[in-house]
Structures are given as structure tokens and as C-alpha cells.
Design an enzyme around this catalytic site. Structure first.
Site: not given
Ligand code: AMP
Length: 392
Positions: A6, A85, A174, A235, A379
């Protein structure tokens, strides 16, 4: 062995799997371009190395060197494939792909849509191409899963030329997590086909919600960028777009500064004034009104999306699923969201809502109109399985 990577702008997070999907070691190379630190965890033992990482290549080389020194790999040729990823594949990538020059070009082209994520992915790919030149490299894109969304749901009501010329549309994020949850749901329910609908709330530091129709992404809350949709740790999620011009003029800031505040100082952090971390907020919400307000707003926005997506699925879902850091772990937030969905006649099982669990647990009672689950996302395991499928 399969190395799952990642990439970040100053870090490389990774897990090394064997062919039986067991994690042999996990680690983090960080402070790339600053100084450098590498942490490896194997058999619950932590190994820390302070070193120099002038760039991602140096970090990749050190990772492999330390894996050999610790005897985790005897020969680097044992690492047969690498899964990376990648955040943004634009609208050209529908599934995991073997990396070649065309794929690298696509990652580069989409850097303008994910400037913080795609460029480090590209340098990490090139670093591992040099360090493990024998290995097959696979890219798993976060946007790929959402390519099944139809134009009436992925377009914004702006001039059509913005889509044609500037690629402005909803892409969603995602996707690797959603793909894993859909697969896990099929396994748990022992379903033979994709004849099921879901609403999945991925509530981590970044958060999004996705509806699944017949096993595929039907709509999702993140948009052109990860700023759209739900309220998140830092956010804002969706807001009136005119706020940007208004604050820019009223507080004498340019658009870049205002957008940066919407990304880094809004959401839970902006409203609570305490923290972007849900644990910090829920622990004081009974005595701190701003913390309580942040929780209420957060949960209301998730609930509103659930209603909208349930309507788009004509009320037919086989499960409402909570996942990622907050969704998996915060019984308070799950409970508050369900409280804000009175029309759904969901009855939470208060015992299973707080109960420890391994991978998946149903948290609604049998009287409930809809089934609700908490499922731990994974993931890295999803990427590992995709890599094996693609390279065999
Ligand atoms: P993620 O980005 O998936 O790692 O999720 C990070 C978020 O999960 C942070 O807001 C954490 O506060 C939250 N989180 C992790 N564990 C818990 C927990 N036990 N209770 C509440 N929130 C948690």
C-alpha cells in the site's frame, strides 16, 4: 509468497502472505525522503530499524534486505508476485490487472484526479520492478469496483463537456474493501450467485457508503475526489459548493486554501474542535456538546444516505453492513445510526452489537425488518487473493 503493498507519498505499508493466505510479516517503511524508519512485525515480535530512505527505491531495497536478514525469506525469488493498491484507475480499469507500460500510463494520466495517491503508487511500482525484477506486479484499483455504476448516478448535473473534456464524474473509492465485504457476505450466507442487494457503510477515517445491486456497485457516496459524500474524520463530505467562494472572499483565502481546510480541518475535527478520531469524540460526548453535535451530524448523514440508497434499491436489501475502523468497532455509532432510521423497523441486538467477534457478526434481532451486520474488512487479503487469481 505474495507481497501486498500500500504505497503512500512518504511511506510503504506492506504484508507478506504465503500461498495459504497466512500473513508471514507485516511492516511499514516510513519517513521516505525525510530520514527513514522501517518496522517489521512477525510472530507478534516488533523489529525497528532506523535507516536512510532518500526515495521509494531505497525503501523497497531495504524491505527486501531486512526480510532476508530476519530469515523470513531465504531467497528473494521466493516472492513470486506483488499486489499494489492504486487509488485511481479512472474509467478504463474494471478489475485487477497485471502491470505493464499501458497500465503505468493509465496511473500517470489519472494522477490529476488523485494527486496525493497515484504518483507515489507509480514510483513504488518502479521501485519494486527494479528490486524484485523477476516478480509479477498486479495493480488493484480502488475505483475499479465502482465501474458498474450507471451514468445517471455517476454524472454530476454540470455542463456535459466537463465530463467529456475534464473527466468530471463520480468515481468512488474504497472499492477493494467493498469487493472484500461482498465476497465475505456471499461466503457467510453461502450464496451461489450474485442475486443479492446490500448497503455497505465503510466508516473509517475516510468514509463512504455504497449500495450493491445483484452483487455489483450500484451507487456510492465518494465522488470525483474523496471529499464528497459522508462527513469524515477531517473531511466535510458534501456541502453547498458556494461555501468555497463565500469563505474564500469573506476570509481572504484562495480556493486551494479553502479546499485544504475542507479536506484536513473539517468533518469530526472541524465540528468537535477536539479530534478527528472517533474514539476521542465518543469518550467525551456525554459531557461535551460539540462532541455530541459531531456524533449526531455524523450519524444523521450516514442514515440519510441509507434511506436514499434503500429507496434506489426499491426497499430490497439483504443486509446493511458496517465496516472499517468506526463501523467495525464503535457500538455507539452503529446504535446511533440505527436510531436515526426509524422507518426501517430495525431492532438491534444490543448484546451482539457490543460483542467481540472475529470476522462477521449479525447484530439485528430476528424480529428486525432488515438484517444488520458488522464485518471486518481486509483489503490486503482481497489484493492477495486477486493476485493469486491473476498470476496462476
Ligand atoms: P480506519 O481508517 O478504518 O483505520 O478507521 C479509523 C477510525 O476508526 C478512527 O476514527 C478511530 O477512532 C475509529 N476506531 C477504531 N477503533 C475504534 C473503537 N474501538 N471505537 C470507536 N472508534 C474506533
Amino acid at each position: 509468497m505474495i507481497l501486498v503493498v500500500n504505497p503512500g507519498s512518504s511511506s510503504i505499508k506492506f504484508k507478506l502472505f504465503n500461498e495459504a493466505f497466512e500473513v508471514l510479516v507485516e511492516g511499514l517503511a516510513e519517513r521516505i525522503g525525510i530520514d527513514g524508519a522501517l518496522t517489521l512485525i512477525t510472530n507478534e515480535k516488533k523489529h525497528k530499524f532506523n535507516t536512510e530512505f532518500p526515495d521509494h527505491l531505497a525503501a523497497a531495497e531495504t524491505i527486501i534486505e531486512k526480510l532476508r536478514e530476519l530469515n523470513i525469506v531465504k531467497n528473494q525469488n521466493e516472492i513470486k508476485s506483488i499486489g499494489l493498491r492504486v487509488v485511481h484507475g479512472g474509467d478504463k480499469i474494471f478489475e485487477p490487472v497485471i502491470i505493464d507500460s499501458r497500465i503505468k500510463k493509465i496511473i500517470e494520466i489519472n494522477s490529476k484526479l488523485a494527486p496525493l495517491h497515484n504518483p507515489p503508487a507509480l514510483v513504488t511500482i518502479e521501485a519494486f520492478e527494479k528490486t524484485l525484477s523477476h516478480a509479477k506486479l498486479v495493480a488493484c484499483f480502488d475505483t475499479a469496483f465502482h465501474q458498474s455504476i450507471k451514468p445517471e448516478k455517476f454524472l454530476y448535473p454540470v455542463p456535459y463537456e466537463w465530463y467529456e473534456k475534464n473527466s468530471v464524474r463520480r468515481y468512488g473509492m474504497h472499492g477493494i474493501s467493498y469487493a472484500y465485504i461482498v465476497k465475505k457476505f456471499r461466503e457467510v450466507k453461502q450464496l451461489k450467485n450474485n442475486d443479492f442487494n446490500l448497503i455497505i457503510a465503510h466508516l473509517g477515517n475516510g468514509a463512504s457508503i455504497t449500495s450493491i445491486k445483484n452483487g455489483k456497485s450500484f451507487n456510492t457516496s465518494m465522488g470525483l475526489t474523496p471529499l464528497d459524500g459522508l462527513m469524515m474524520g477531517t473531511r466535510s463530505g458534501e456541502i453547498d459548493p458556494s461555501i468555497i467562494e463565500y469563505i474564500s472572499k469573506d476570509s481572504n483565502m484562495d480556493v486551494i486554501e479553502v479546499t485544504s481546510i475542507l479536506n484536513k480541518d473539517s468533518g469530526l475535527k472541524g465540528i468537535s474542535g477536539i479530534s478527528s478520531d472517533m474514539r476521542d469524540i465518543t469518550s467525551v460526548m456525554n459531557e461535551n456538546t460539540r462532541a455530541k453535535l459531531a456524533v449526531d451530524m455524523y450519524c444523521q448523514r450516514v442514515a440519510d444516505f441509507v434511506i436514499k440508497y434503500l429507496n434506489q434499491l426499491e426497499g430490497k436489501i439483504d443486509g446493511l453492513i458496517f465496516t472499517a475502523g468506526i463501523g467495525e468497532n464503535s457500538f455507539i455509532i452503529r446504535e446511533e445510526i440505527i436510531k436515526k432510521l426509524p422507518m426501517l423497523n430495525i431492532e438491534l441486538d444490543s448484546k451482539s452489537n457490543i460483542e467481540q467477534y472475529d470476522e462477521c457478526l449479525k447484530i439485528s434481532t430476528n424480529k428486525s425488518q432488515y438484517e444488520v451486520f458488522k464485518i471486518r474488512t481486509n483489503e490486503e487479503l482481497m489484493i492477495c487473493k486477486d493476485v493469486i487469481k491473476l498470476t496462476k
